[in-house]
Design an enzyme around this catalytic site. Sequence first.
Site, short mmCIF file in Angstrom:
data_model
loop_
_atom_site.label_atom_id
_atom_site.label_comp_id
_atom_site.label_asym_id
_atom_site.label_seq_id
_atom_site.Cartn_x
_atom_site.Cartn_y
_atom_site.Cartn_z
CG HIS A 194 -2.14 -0.65 1.21
ND1 HIS A 194 -2.91 -1.38 2.26
CD2 HIS A 194 -2.84 -1.18 -0.23
CE1 HIS A 194 -3.75 -1.90 1.61
NE2 HIS A 194 -3.85 -1.96 0.31
CG ASP A 214 -3.33 -2.28 11.78
OD1 ASP A 214 -3.92 -1.03 12.20
OD2 ASP A 214 -3.72 -2.94 10.96
CG HIS A 259 -6.70 -1.75 9.00
ND1 HIS A 259 -5.33 -1.86 9.16
CD2 HIS A 259 -6.99 -1.17 8.02
CE1 HIS A 259 -4.84 -0.93 8.18
NE2 HIS A 259 -6.07 -0.67 7.27
#
Lengths: 564, 564
Positions: free
Chosen positions: B76, B198, B371
Site C-alpha cells: 500500500h 496496527d 484492519h
Amino acid sequence: MTKSRKNTLSVIPLGGVTEIGKNMLVLECNDDIIVVDAGLKFPTEELPGVDLVIPNIAYLKSNKEKVRGIILTHGHEDHVGALSFVLDEINVPVYGTSLTVGIAGTKLMDRNKLDKGDYSLNVINPEDSLQLGCFTINFFRVNHSIPDGVGLAIETPAGLVVHSGDFKIDQTPVDGRVMELNKLAHYGDRGVLLFICDTTNVEKPGYTLSEKVVGETLKIIFERSERRIIVTTFASNVHRLQQIINAAVAYGRKVALAGRSMINIANVALDLGYLQIPSDILLEVTEANKLPPEKVVIITTGSQGEPAAALTRMSQGTHRQVKIVSGDTVVISASPIPGNERLVARTIDNLFRLGARVVYKVDGTVHVSGHASVEEIKIMINLLKPKYVLPFHGEYRHKIHFANLVANMGIPESHVIKAECGERWEFQRQKVALGGKVAAGEIMGDGLGIGDVGNIVLHDRQSMAENGLVVVVLVIDPNTGTLISGPDIVSRGFIYIRENMELVNEAKIIISKMLASLDKRQLDNRLYLKKCIIKSLSSFIFKKIERKPMILPIITEYCEKRSI
Amino acid sequence: MTKSRKNTLSVIPLGGVTEIGKNMLVLECNDDIIVVDAGLKFPTEELPGVDLVIPNIAYLKSNKEKVRGIILTHGHEDHVGALSFVLDEINVPVYGTSLTVGIAGTKLMDRNKLDKGDYSLNVINPEDSLQLGCFTINFFRVNHSIPDGVGLAIETPAGLVVHSGDFKIDQTPVDGRVMELNKLAHYGDRGVLLFICDTTNVEKPGYTLSEKVVGETLKIIFERSERRIIVTTFASNVHRLQQIINAAVAYGRKVALAGRSMINIANVALDLGYLQIPSDILLEVTEANKLPPEKVVIITTGSQGEPAAALTRMSQGTHRQVKIVSGDTVVISASPIPGNERLVARTIDNLFRLGARVVYKVDGTVHVSGHASVEEIKIMINLLKPKYVLPFHGEYRHKIHFANLVANMGIPESHVIKAECGERWEFQRQKVALGGKVAAGEIMGDGLGIGDVGNIVLHDRQSMAENGLVVVVLVIDPNTGTLISGPDIVSRGFIYIRENMELVNEAKIIISKMLASLDKRQLDNRLYLKKCIIKSLSSFIFKKIERKPMILPIITEYCEKRSI
C-alpha cells in the site's frame, strides 16, 4: 413572470432540494404567494472563505406584492438563518410557533442590530389555522431535534398540500408531545394532492431511536463519572439540554453553559418555557470553577469541532475559563455533519491528550438523529395516501431512494416530483406539469457582503489555494514603450522564493526575452501583453517544477508629473 | 547523534504514529539500523495544493552508513509510497514479498523514470529469515486488503520485537492463506519484548468480516443485474478484483479494466500469479463496448471520488470510453476514507442522475475493512503475551483505546508506549526509557518539488483561499523618494473589483494620504513602508466589509537607464 391559470398551484423550491440546507419553498396560486422557511447553508470546502450561502430570492423580489408571508417550520439555521437577508428585501409577515419565532427574533436582532419591532413576527398556535390569501395553513406538531417543530397542511385551490417539515416520529418524546399522527390520518382521509417529505435519513432502514435513549446513556455516564463532566451538543437541541440538566439534577451537579449560541438559545428556551431548570442549578462557568469538580456539568458548543467554538478552544487549552484536566469526562453528544469528521476527530484527540475521558459515538448511544428513517417515512405515506410526493431535505441519491421506497407502496415513478431548485411545478385538476424555471441558486455571504463573492472570485481563491500566486510587475513608459522597471517577481503560496532564486532569475530572463520580441503595437496592447506574460511564465514554471501557480501580471505606467 | 550503549535497542518511529499514513519505523542497535516501511500520506484540506506528504528522513541521511535495509510489510502507498524519495537519499537494499516488491518496483519506475536495476529490490520468502546486521528478521503472513502482506518478528540483541504490519485475521481468506497464528503462538512462548500493533480499527468492537462476505454480496448483485455492471474498488485490493472476476465468470460476463492504477496493479498481480483470470475473460474497454451490456463488467478506479479517476469522469459524462447509461449497475465496493465522504457522495449522486442503479454501503456488505477489530487485537495480545506494546497506524484516540483494551488484559499503562514521531525509545535489559528525539516530521511534495512547500507557503495559500488577495503597486524614484506611479490596486479572489470601484478608489486615497504622512527616511525603509501599507489598507477594508484579504505591497523602483 408566467401568468398562471386560475386556481393553478405552483410549487417552486428555491432551496432545500438536491441539497441539505437553505430550505425555502414557494407556493403560488392566483395572486398569492406563501413561502415556507428561509434557511441558510454552511459552505463546503469548495467555497473558500464563504461564511454562508442563502437562496437567490430574485423571484420573490419581483413578485413582492404577492407575497403574503413566510411560515417557519422550526428554528434551525437551515430553515430560519436567511430570514434577515430575505426581510431586508421583502419585509413580509413571518409566522411560526413560539420557540421558532423566539429563535428567529434573536437572530434578526443579532444580524441587523435592529429592534425586532421593525418586522412582523407572529406566533401561531398550532391548533389554529392561518389564512394567507387563498391559502389556509393548518399545523401539526412533529418531533425533531429542536422543540416546537411543525409540519404544514396547506389547503390550496388546487388541493391539499402536506409539508412534513423536518421530522421524526418519537413515540416517547422528552416533552411528551408526540407527533400528531391523528391529524395526518384525517388529512389522508380527506385526500392529499401533494406530500412534501423530509428525506434526510431515507438511506437508513428501520426507525430512528427516541431522544429518550440518549437520556438513559447520559445517566449511565453520569453514574460512572467521578469528576467534572463536560457535554457538547447542538445548542438548539433543547430536549438534549433538558436531559443533560435532568441527569445533573439527579446526580447532584450544578450546570454551567459555555459558548455564545448555547447561552443565547438556552435563554430563549428558558424564557418561553421550553426548558425547565430548578432555580439553584444554573450558574456561571466562573462560579462552577469554584465548586468541587464532581459537582459540575458544563454544557458547551463545539460538537462539530468548529474552530472558534468553546469546546474546540478547551481542547486546545485556549479557553479562558475552562481548562480541561485529567479526570474530566467529555461527552460528544452529536454526530459529525458530513465534512466535519476530521475536525471532530481532532477535537477528540486533543481532549484525550489533555487527559480527559472522551465519550463519543463509539461508546454507545450518546446521540440520535432528528430525522425519520425508512419505516417512519412509510407510516407517513400510509397515513397521508398522497397522490404526488416531492422529496426535500436530501441530495440526489435521497430522491432515488425515496422514489424506490414509495414505488413499493404503490406511488408510481411519474408521481414522484424530483424537483430542482427554481423549477415551477404546476398542479391543476389533480395533474402536475413542469411549468418552467424561475431565477434561483446560491448567494454567497462573506463578512458583511452578500452576493459580491461569485464564481470568478471563488475560482481564483481555489486556484491560489492549490498552487499559489506569482505576481509579475513591469513599469512601462507609455510614450516610448520602454521598460522602465522590472520585470519584478513576487510570489505568495508558491515556493520559498529565497531558496529558489535561480528559478526566479531564469523566469525574469524568460520574460525579458519575450518582451524584447514584441513590437510597440503589441506592447501597447495591454491585454495581449498580459497574455504573453502569463503564457511564457506558466509554461516555463510547469516545465521546471510541474506546478501551475496563478500568474498575475501588473503593468504600471510611468507618469512623470505625479509625486507624493 | 546519541551514542547508545551496547545491545540497547532504539525504536524510532519516523511516521505512522498519531496519524494514519507515512508509515516508517526505525530500529537501531549497535551499529545497525533497519527501517520498516517507507510510506506516504495523502494531504488533508489544510495542506492546499500539496500532492503528498513523506517522512522527514534527516536521521537516516546522517546515519546513512548504518542503514542495512528497508523492509516493506505490504504494497500500500502508505507503506511503500515514499520509497523512491527515500532511495534518492539513501540507496539501501529493499526487502519484501513478491507482490510487494513488484508493486514497489512499478512505482519506482513510474516516479524516477529509471530502471529498477539502479536499486536493490529483493524478494523475500516469508519462510526464510533475513539477517541485517545484528537483526534477524522473521516473517509471518497476515491477512489484509492487499495480498502478500507480512508481519515481522525481529530478533534483536535486546529481545524479540513483533511488528503486526497492517492486518486482520481472516479465517476464510480468498487465497486460502490464513494468517500464521501458529508462528505468533511460538513467538509468544519464546517471549516478546515489544509488540508494535496496527490500531486502525481499535474503536470497532467484534471481528472484521471476512473478505469472502463481499464475494457473496457481489454474487447476489450480479444475479440481479440485467445490464452492464461497473464495480469500483481500491486497485490494490487484488482479492476483491479476484472476487469480481470470479462473479463475472460465474455469470458469463467479460471483464474490462479502467483507470491507470487499476491496469498497472492488475498487470503486476497477474504476472506474479496473484490474480487468476481465464484467458478469454479480460478485454479492453473498447472491445467490451461492442458486447451486449449484460455480458460486461468494468472494474474501475475512483472509489474515493478522486477528481481525475475513471469512475469520477464516468459520473460526469467525461470519460472517453465509458458512458454511463440507464440500466447500468454501479457498485461502490469501498468505504470513503475519512475526508472523502462528500466526494464519494457526489459521485453517487451523479451516477444516479445518469440513470444508473448505484449499489453502495447502505445496500449491504459491498466492502469490508482490511484492519483488525478489537477481538482480533485481543487474540494477538493473548498469543504474543508482549511485555511492552506500541500502538501504530492510528491517531491519538486510537492509542487511548488500545491502552484501555490491553489494560483489561493485564498490560499496565506504563508498558504502553504512546510514541510520537521522532521519539527514540530505548530498550535495555527488558526496560524501556525515552532517550531523546531525532529530527522528524512532514515533508510536503507538490508537483516535481519535494520539500520546497513549507509552512509559510501553506499559510499563504490558506489565507488567500479564505479571503483573497489585494496587490498594491507603487513605483518610487529611489533618488527623490517621490511616487512616480500608483498606488495601483489589483485583486484576486477578493470581491468583484469592477462592481466595487468606489471601495478601490477610497482605498487608493487612504494609501496616498498615508504615504504623504511619511518622511523620506520612512519611505526609504521598504519594510516599514510595506507594513504601513498593509496596516492602513487592511484596517480600511475590515471596517468597510469585515474581510481580511492578504495584502501584498509591491514597491518597484524607477531605473532610468533600463529599456527593453
